[in-house]
Every structure is written in structure tokens, then in C-alpha cells.
Design a protein around this motif. Structure first.
Motif, short mmCIF file in Angstrom:
data_model
loop_
_atom_site.label_atom_id
_atom_site.label_comp_id
_atom_site.label_asym_id
_atom_site.label_seq_id
_atom_site.Cartn_x
_atom_site.Cartn_y
_atom_site.Cartn_z
N ALA A 164 1.12 -1.28 0.12
CA ALA A 164 0.08 0.09 0.13
C ALA A 164 0.83 1.40 -0.04
N TRP A 165 0.81 2.07 -1.04
CA TRP A 165 1.87 2.96 -1.14
C TRP A 165 1.37 4.55 -0.78
N THR A 166 2.08 5.12 0.10
CA THR A 166 2.20 6.35 0.37
C THR A 166 3.18 7.36 -0.06
N ALA A 167 3.03 8.76 -0.24
CA ALA A 167 4.05 9.61 -0.59
C ALA A 167 3.72 10.90 -0.11
N ASP A 168 4.60 11.78 -0.29
CA ASP A 168 4.17 13.31 -0.32
C ASP A 168 3.81 13.75 -1.74
N VAL A 169 2.99 14.76 -1.51
CA VAL A 169 2.45 15.69 -2.71
C VAL A 169 2.76 16.80 -2.74
N VAL A 170 3.62 17.69 -3.50
CA VAL A 170 3.97 18.93 -3.61
C VAL A 170 3.23 19.71 -4.59
N LEU A 171 2.63 20.89 -4.03
CA LEU A 171 2.01 21.68 -5.13
C LEU A 171 2.70 23.16 -5.37
N ASP A 172 3.29 23.47 -6.33
CA ASP A 172 4.14 24.57 -6.48
C ASP A 172 3.62 25.51 -7.55
N GLY A 173 2.71 26.50 -7.19
CA GLY A 173 2.17 27.13 -8.42
C GLY A 173 1.15 26.28 -9.36
N VAL A 174 0.40 25.49 -8.83
CA VAL A 174 -0.38 24.57 -9.41
C VAL A 174 -1.83 25.46 -10.02
N ARG A 175 -1.80 25.56 -11.34
CA ARG A 175 -2.80 26.50 -11.55
C ARG A 175 -4.05 25.53 -12.20
N VAL A 176 -5.25 25.76 -11.60
CA VAL A 176 -6.56 24.79 -12.14
C VAL A 176 -7.74 25.99 -12.38
#
Length: 423
Positions: free
Chosen positions: A243-255
Motif C-alpha cells: 500500500a503506497w503513500t508519498a508526499d505531494v507537493v503543489l508549486d504554483g499549480v494552476r487549475v
């Protein structure tokens, strides 16, 4: 609905022969298959028996491989998709099976018989991530994403936890600021389940910088390939390998503006959506803990019957019998509690304290059952390659995620005490 899965003897699964049911048979809706929201008793029994056979025939023999390789074999992933397990909690109108909560917890109990990494494959699609759309999404968002979640074409993650915002999501720091007709997201998420393979992440961010606490939080639907979104290396965990987990980084993510869950009306509704998703998830996790407890009791009983000391099975020793009796009793109490909480969840009478109480009791209960299982196994229970040693490590996480035991205590106590327990 009365429980329909076969729990033989004092509450343990025996071997099951399912005539006409084969691993790989699709469980979800479609021509000639089990139908959705109003699942009939025979249909639900078919689903549970099919899953039970699949787990024992296809997954249990691979448990050590999953542990050693930290991965679910692709052949098993494909079978889970073919069976419709990626959409058991998604309504039929969006391509899922549409199980209600009473039915879902019965399925979760079955899934608990094997490595919890298997359920984690499709748990976010059916649970906290998929329910973000079910609880707060616009109809356009639901139609665009839920059918793909139900089929397994798309894997979703729930991006709430941060380094300083775990059990208390009101302290999250990921920021969302308006920019023209869209939004820009900046921040980081931690321990995000399935993020290494996610196609879309439901990101919670503070959209009103002046707001505090649970106010001013919005949820955003962010595709994995959005520029500025990156996923870190897989976490190395104590247990639940595969079961995989990891960090998620959002750097100027435009939506775009339509990435806000619920559209314009969904702005500032993120905390409410997260709370509903977590309540559903807590009850599901409680049921999973019950299923793992059943496997642990099974392993304990079989070992006690065959392990000899002084020329006779240790099952004859009353102190061993006491350990087994405690585990069987707690397993049965947890199962009854989960089914009762699920009925209250379905009729709407309790969707807060009941799930928290069930998650609190069952996650603590399965830890005690695992500890007794290791104790009965003696030195063998401390050795890698023995089922109870692996499950002992696996179950420790359940007391932490989807809200720690201490958070569940607070929720249950405040529900009982009312205003007297609050500032």
C-alpha cells in the motif's frame, strides 16, 4: 438487512465453494450482472462469496510476495478491476455497485481476511477520495470522473494531511488564491495514499487566508499531470507493504474555476466535505479491522490446535484458552458494533459518533487481538514470514489514520456531553 456472509462456528470463515462464481467475474452493474443500489439478498451473497473465493484462491498465497516486493501483482490489480471492486461504493448510475453502508461493511469484513494492501488499491476510489465527489461534487464533475473511478481506469487520492495538519484538518496550510478565472495552489501534503499511482488528487486548501479553523477551506480536483504538481518517493513504512503513500507537493499549480469541488457554491465547503468523507471512511476501516481480527483468530486457533508442548496441544492449556476467548469475544463485539453503526449510518440517525466509536473500538481491538496472536505463537510469532507477525505490524496503522484514536475519543465524548464539553 441481516448479515449474509457465512461466518462458521464461533464467527470464523471456513472454506467456501461458490458454484458458478469465479475470480474475475464482474460484481458491478451491467448487463447480466449484479444490480446496484437495491442489491437483493441473493445478489449480495453472490458478491461476498465471490470475493471470499478470490481472496483465498488468488491473494492469500501471494501475501509473502506482496510483503517482500512492496507491491500488489499486476495480475491481481487487473482482477480487482474486472470484478468491479474499484466501484463497490459508487452509485449504479455512475457505473458502480452502489452498496449501502450495511452491505459495504460486510464486504470490508471479507476484504480484511488478507493483506490490507489489497483493499488500499481501490479503497480511496470508493472511500475518502471518491466520496469527495459524491458528497460535494457538481453533477458534471460526478459524470466526468465517477465512472472512471468505478472501472479502475482512474485512481484517486485524498490530499488532506500535511506535516502539521493530520487529525486536525482545520490547521492545514496549503493555500489557494484566485488568479483570473482560476486558482493557484501552493503547499505540500504528507502520507497521501495511492499518490504514487494516482491520476487525480482531491486537494484541500485554504481558499480564504483571513479565515481560521474549519472556515475558508475548499476542495479542488487536480489531475496528476497538472504542471507544478509532483509526488515524492514512496514512504518506507512499518507495515502494510504494497500500500503506497508519498508526499505531494503543489508549486504554483494552476487549475480552472471548475476544479473547485461543487463549483462556485463549493468554495469554503471543504471542511464539511472532508468531515463527511472521513465519517464514511471510519466506519469502513472499522469493518476492515473486524475482518483482520477474524483472520488473526483463525491463525491463533489453528496454531493452538497443532502446536504441542509437553506432548499435548497447547489448546488444552486454560491460559491459552483464555487468550483465545478474549480475542473471539472482542472480535464478535466489534462485528456487532460495526453492523449496528452501519444501520444507523444508512437511516441517517447517526453519521458522526457511531462511525467514530466503531473506528475507535475496532482499531484498538484488532491491535489487542494481534498481540494475543503473537503471544500464543510464542517465538514463532516474532519471526518474519509468519502471518501473525506481519498482521501485528499492519494493524498498528489503523489507530492513526482517518483520525487517531484520541480524535475519535474527542468526537464521541463531545457528542455525549454536548455544549458542556466545548469552549
Amino acid at each position: 438487512m441481516a448479515p449474509l456472509f457465512g461466518l462458521h462456528g464461533f464467527g470464523l470463515h471456513g472454506s467456501v465453494r461458490c458454484e458458478g462464481v469465479r475470480p474475475g467475474d464482474r460484481l458491478a452493474s451491467g448487463p447480466g450482472t449484479v444490480r446496484g443500489a437495491a442489491v437483493e439478498a441473493d445478489d449480495l451473497r453472490h458478491v461476498l462469496e465471490s470475493v471470499r473465493e478470490f481472496l483465498r484462491a488468488e491473494v492469500v498465497p501471494l501475501e509473502e510476495q506482496i510483503e517482500e516486493q512492496d507491491a500488489i501483482p499486476e495480475s491481481v490489480v487487473a482482477q480487482c478491476k474486472a470484478m468491479g471492486l474499484y466501484g463497490f461504493a459508487i452509485p449504479e448510475q455512475y457505473g458502480g455497485l452502489g452498496l449501502d453502508m450495511v452491505e459495504e461493511v460486510q464486504l470490508a469484513i471479507e476484504l480484511g481476511w488478507t493483506s490490507p494492501a489489497l483493499r488500499s488499491l481501490f479503497g480511496t476510489n470508493n472511500g475518502i477520495a471518491g466520496h469527495v465527489l459524491l458528497e460535494g461534487g457538481t453533477e458534471e464533475q460526478k459524470k466526468a470522473w465517477l465512472p472512471r473511478l468505478a472501472s479502475g481506469e482512474v485512481t484517486a487520492s485524498f490530499g488532506l494531511t500535511e506535516a502539521d495538519a493530520g487529525s486536525d484538518p482545520s490547521s492545514l496550510r496549503t493555500a489557494a488564491r484566485r488568479d483570473g478565472d482560476g486558482w493557484v495552489l501552493d503547499g505540500a501534503k504528507r502520507y497521501i495514499t495511492n499518490s504514487p499511482v494516482a491520476d487525480v488528487i482531491m486537494v484541500f486548501a485554504r481558499s480564504d487566508p483571513a479565515a481560521t479553523g474549519s472556515r475558508g477551506i475548499s476542495a479542488f480536483l487536480v489531475p496528476r499531470d497538472t504542471p507544478g504538481l509532483s509526488v515524492g518517493p514512496k514512504d518506507k513504512k512499518m507495515g502494510q507493504h504494497g500500500a503506497w503513500t508519498a508526499d505531494v507537493v503543489l508549486d504554483g499549480v494552476r487549475v480552472p474555476a471548475d476544479a473547485v469541488i461543487g463549483g462556485e457554491e463549493g468554495v469554503d465547503q471543504g471542511f464539511r466535505i472532508a468531515a463527511k468523507c472521513l465519517a464514511h471512511g471510519r466506519l469502513h476501516i472499522a469493518a476492515l479491522c473486524v475482518g483482520i481480527a477474524a483472520r488473526l483468530v483463525h491463525e491463533t486457533v489453528e496454531f493452538a490446535k497443532t502446536r504441542e508442548q509437553g506432548g499435548r496441544p497447547i489448546a488444552r492449556f486454560q491460559l491459552i484458552q483464555g487468550l483465545v476467548a478474549d480475542s473471539v469475544t472482542e472480535y464478535r463485539a466489534g462485528r456487532a458494533m460495526v453492523l449496528d453503526a452501519a444501520r444507523s449510518f444508512d437511516d441517517g440517525s447517526d453519521r458522526i459518533a457511531g462511525p467514530s466509536a466503531a473506528k475507535y473500538f475496532c482499531s484498538e481491538m484488532v491491535g489487542r487481538v494481534a498481540d494475543r496472536a503473537v503471544q500464543v505463537h510464542g517465538g514463532a510469532g516474532y519471526m518474519r514470514g509468519v502471518t501473525v507477525e506481519r498482521l501485528y505490524r499492519d494493524v498498528r496503522l489503523f489507530r492513526i489514520y482517518e483520525g487517531t484514536s484520541q480524535i475519535q475519543q474527542v468526537i464521541v465524548a463531545r457528542d455525549a456531553l454536548g455544549p458542556a464539553a466545548r469552549d
